[in-house]
Enzyme design. Structure first.
Site, PDB file in Angstrom:
ATOM      1  N   SER A 427       0.826  -1.213   0.000  1.00  0.00           N
ATOM      2  CA  SER A 427       0.000   0.000   0.000  1.00  0.00           C
ATOM      3  C   SER A 427       0.855   1.256   0.000  1.00  0.00           C
ATOM      4  CB  SER A 427      -0.936   0.008   1.209  1.00  0.00           C
ATOM      5  OG  SER A 427      -0.184  -0.078   2.398  1.00  0.00           O
ATOM      6  N   HIS A 448      -2.648  -3.118  -5.938  1.00  0.00           N
ATOM      7  CA  HIS A 448      -3.059  -2.619  -4.621  1.00  0.00           C
ATOM      8  C   HIS A 448      -4.567  -2.711  -4.444  1.00  0.00           C
ATOM      9  CE1 HIS A 448      -3.636   1.021  -1.775  1.00  0.00           C
ATOM     10  NE2 HIS A 448      -3.529  -0.086  -1.084  1.00  0.00           N
ATOM     11  N   GLU A 460      -5.532  -0.575  -7.714  1.00  0.00           N
ATOM     12  CA  GLU A 460      -4.523   0.199  -8.436  1.00  0.00           C
ATOM     13  C   GLU A 460      -3.505  -0.777  -9.009  1.00  0.00           C
ATOM     14  OE1 GLU A 460      -3.870   4.442  -6.363  1.00  0.00           O
ATOM     15  OE2 GLU A 460      -3.558   2.769  -4.994  1.00  0.00           O
ATOM     16  N   ASN A 498      -3.869   6.446  -1.840  1.00  0.00           N
ATOM     17  CA  ASN A 498      -3.362   6.705  -0.490  1.00  0.00           C
ATOM     18  C   ASN A 498      -2.676   8.066  -0.394  1.00  0.00           C
ATOM     19  OD1 ASN A 498      -4.363   4.457   0.704  1.00  0.00           O
ATOM     20  ND2 ASN A 498      -2.471   3.279   0.659  1.00  0.00           N
TER      21      ASN A 498
END
Length: 706
Positions: A427, A448, A460, A498
């Protein structure tokens, strides 16, 4: 021009009306079909030898998937859209008004306008296939069923059930459909047409009377009872949507008016509301999401590169993420998966996770226990590298430790084939750093997922500089088979989702440290349109996870990603959030009477909570940080387009869909206003609010993202 509808006559007096849109894989209703279908209905009326009519689809696995949404873009005004609805009303009334039995034979998707077409028939029979789904999902596009659905559906299945379907947009399976009275019978596909013909020959033109319990009859059958229902539905809608979505309230109003003043008045109101909704910015935003995801399904993520077939997968790690990834691989992609973990506990966790999800399906009658067991058989486990050599893709879901991930890369290159893809579910760690241990870096990629894996639609796909186009295309195709919406992003700490989330969360934390109460913060962002507030989200994700990611982002991307120092106190107090029952909110027995803030967090951080700031200012401060960082990601090529950025934010972190995503929202605000907002906050709070260079350039030139 090729025709969409064809009429064939049988010797027994039954006519078959087949819908088959030329050149399309699925049937959708288009405005230009109206003259054609009207002419056929006139032909049927004039032919006394026709004793009954059966509607069927010429497509293999689709009845009618709904109206063609693109025709709404041709509507320049609300009045244009209202007339489109009225045109549909006229055609469906002609069908319903035939003095012979009309039966819809449904196999495959029967959604939106497709279900409204079926509702205009006198009876409906559907196949028991898992491909058959019925529903009216228009609310998800900021619309309402505009082909008579708001009037016919409550009269057929009752107001409460009809509102539930229309306000959620959920789809029902054949067994549920027959139980609620939406269809009259469910049969195997092999005898669907024969059953429909028998129903038409039986000559029933009247609908079955609606069977309801006494309490429901009292509520739905009296004006006072109905008003109680509508008021309750309105309260629930406003609580859920915060008033951000206009269509649910319009749906309630259509049903209310129609039940009080009759079908014709109800249809007039339906058309007027439909027209008004088509013209709203909320519907335009939601339709843009629909078109974007449809468009993305046709893309490989790597130009002309062709994906390789994935016949077997391996998942490294049987924890929460590993178990979830293995589960969607077997249940959605139907691909055999081998889970490897160093402990039997990890393996039993992965198996238990998958079984629990599948068993829910059995309990809800979505599948049989035999089907569950067949899918479970696709998942095998090992504590050694046995039975992995023929894997096409290996998804790594171990701890965020670079040395450990390097070891995994070396192990897989040793144990698997030369074309095996190594996909890391990291992540935060850059994929370039993970690929540094690979002798075949072209096979290394990031994949991800978001937690919980079975619920979150986004993944992702992260390509580093040496990732091959074939690896990208294969990984994108694999993610789609798992039921995910993949966006391809460039390698960078935090990737896209993120990264934009981190600054949003950091700003919420700053507001907390300025004395804003935890629940006041959360309510402000929920009111803005997020599914949960930032403090709730931090509790759910894990405060420890945030604490682990922040230093990585700060090191790679700079000072603006520095987490507030006071958060060290949370970690020292072992506050990890929901996972250990200790966070910003109370959990366990202390939370029995509803969600409550753990007041001890204030004394721990040396704060006196207040609710001084307006909700609008709180939301604005958090959101502009996210928007500004999204622009930086576009500027740096982390995301390929504003479209990908919008889909990533909506599907990855629940950015309010009615705003269309960060980039569409910025187009609504205007780049100049965005720059003014950021510069205003920059002068008050410092350079973390400095506008992105691209945003300033766009403001100067009056440009938009779309």
């Amino acid at each position: 021009m090729e025709k969409t509808f064809s009429l064939s006559r049988r010797d027994d007096g039954i006519a078959l009306l087949t819908m088959d849109v030329p050149g399309e894989t699925m049937n959708t209703l288009k405005a230009q079909f109206a003259p054609e279908i009207t002419a056929i209905l006139q032909e049927i009326k004039a032919d006394s030898s026709i004793k009954g009519l059966v509607l069927i689809s010429g497509k293999a696995d689709s009845f009618v998937a709904g109206a063609d949404i693109s025709m709404l873009d041709a509507c320049e005004t609300a009045e244009d859209a209202r007339l489109l609805s009225r045109q549909g009303h006229h055609v469906f009334a002609e069908l319903e008004g035939l003095n012979i039995p009309v039966v819809a034979a449904i196999h495959g998707a029967c959604l939106g306008g497709g279900l409204e077409l079926a509702l205009a028939c006198h009876q409906r029979v559907c196949s028991d296939s898992s491909k058959t789904m019925l529903g009216v999902p228009e609310v998800q596009l900021g619309l309402l069923p505009g082909g008579g659905g708001t009037q016919r559906l409550p009269r057929l299945i009752g107001i409460a059930k009809a509102l539930d379907l229309m306000l959620t947009g959920k789809q029902v399976r054949p067994k549920q459909a027959v139980k609620m009275g939406l269809v009259d019978d469910v049969v195997p596909e092999s005898i669907l047409l024969d059953t429909a013909i028998e129903m038409a020959l039986a000559g029933k033109k009247t609908r079955k009377p609606l069977k309801q319990p006494l309490v429901t009859k009292l509520l739905e059958g009296t004006p006072v009872g109905r008003n109680i229902m509508f008021d309750q539905a309105t309260k629930q809608v406003l609580k859920k949507t915060q008033g951000n979505y206009p269509s649910p309230l319009k749906i309630i109003d259509c049903v209310r008016e129609g039940m009080a003043k009759g079908m014709e008045k109800g249809l007039e109101v339906e058309a007027a509301h439909f027209g008004a909704l088509v013209a709203t910015p909320e519907s335009a935003a939601l339709r843009s999401i629909f078109f974007a995801t449809t468009e993305m399904k046709k893309e490989t993520g790597a130009g002309d590169a062709k994906p390789r077939k994935v016949a077997k997968a391996v998942v490294l790690g049987g924890g929460l993420m590993g178990g979830g990834i293995a589960s969607v691989t077997t249940t959605k992609a139907k691909v055999p998966v081998r889970v490897k973990d160093i402990s039997d506990k990890g393996l039993s966790n992965a198996l238990g996770y998958a079984y629990k999800l599948l068993d829910k399906g059995v309990k809800r009658r979505h599948m049989t226990s035999a089907e569950r067991d067949k899918l479970m058989a696709l998942m095998t486990t090992t504590t050694e590298y046995r039975g992995v050599k023929d894997a096409d893709i290996v998804v790594e879901a171990v701890f965020e430790d670079l040395n450990l991930k390097h070891q995994m890369v070396r192990d897989i290159e040793r144990e698997c084939g030369e074309h095996t893809i190594f996909a890391s579910n990291t992540s935060s760690l850059p994929i370039t750093q993970i690929a540094a241990a690979a002798s075949r870096p072209e096979n290394v990629i990031g994949l991800h997922y978001f937690s919980p894996v079975e619920k979150m639609p986004l993944v992702e796909v992260i390509a580093h500089e040496k990732t091959s186009p074939e690896t990208i295309a294969t990984t994108v195709a694999f993610a789609r088979k798992q039921g995910k919406t993949p966006i391809v992003v460039k390698d960078c700490a935090g990737f896209y989702v993120n990264r934009i989330l981190a600054l949003y969360m950091n700003e919420a934390a700053q507001l907390l440290l300025e004395g804003q109460a935890v629940d006041h913060l959360d309510k402000a962002l929920v009111k803005f349109g997020f599914p949960v507030g930032p403090m709730t989200l931090l509790d759910e994700v894990g405060i420890d996870v945030g604490a682990k990611i922040s230093p990585i982002l700060e090191k790679e991307l700079g000072e603006r990603f520095k987490a507030p120092a006071a958060f060290d106190k949370l970690m020292a107090d072992d506050r990890k959030g929901r996972k250990n029952g200790k966070g910003f909110y109370l959990y366990g027995k202390a939370a029995k009477k509803g969600k409550k803030v753990d007041e001890s967090v204030y004394s721990l951080l040396g704060l006196t909570p207040a609710t001084g700031k307006e909700a609008g200012e709180i939301a604005e401060r958090c959101v502009v940080q996210m928007l500004n960082e999204a622009v930086r990601c576009l500027e740096e090529g982390i995301i390929a387009s504003p479209r990908d950025g919008d889909i990533g934010a909506i599907f990855g972190i629940g950015f309010p869909p009615f705003l269309g995503g960060p980039f569409r929202y910025m187009d609504t605000l205007g780049a100049a206003k965005m720059v003014r907002l950021l510069e205003g906050y920059q002068s008050k709070y410092g350079d973390r609010f400095a506008p992105a260079a691209l945003l300033k350039a766009m403001a100067a030139e009056g440009k938009t993202f779309y």
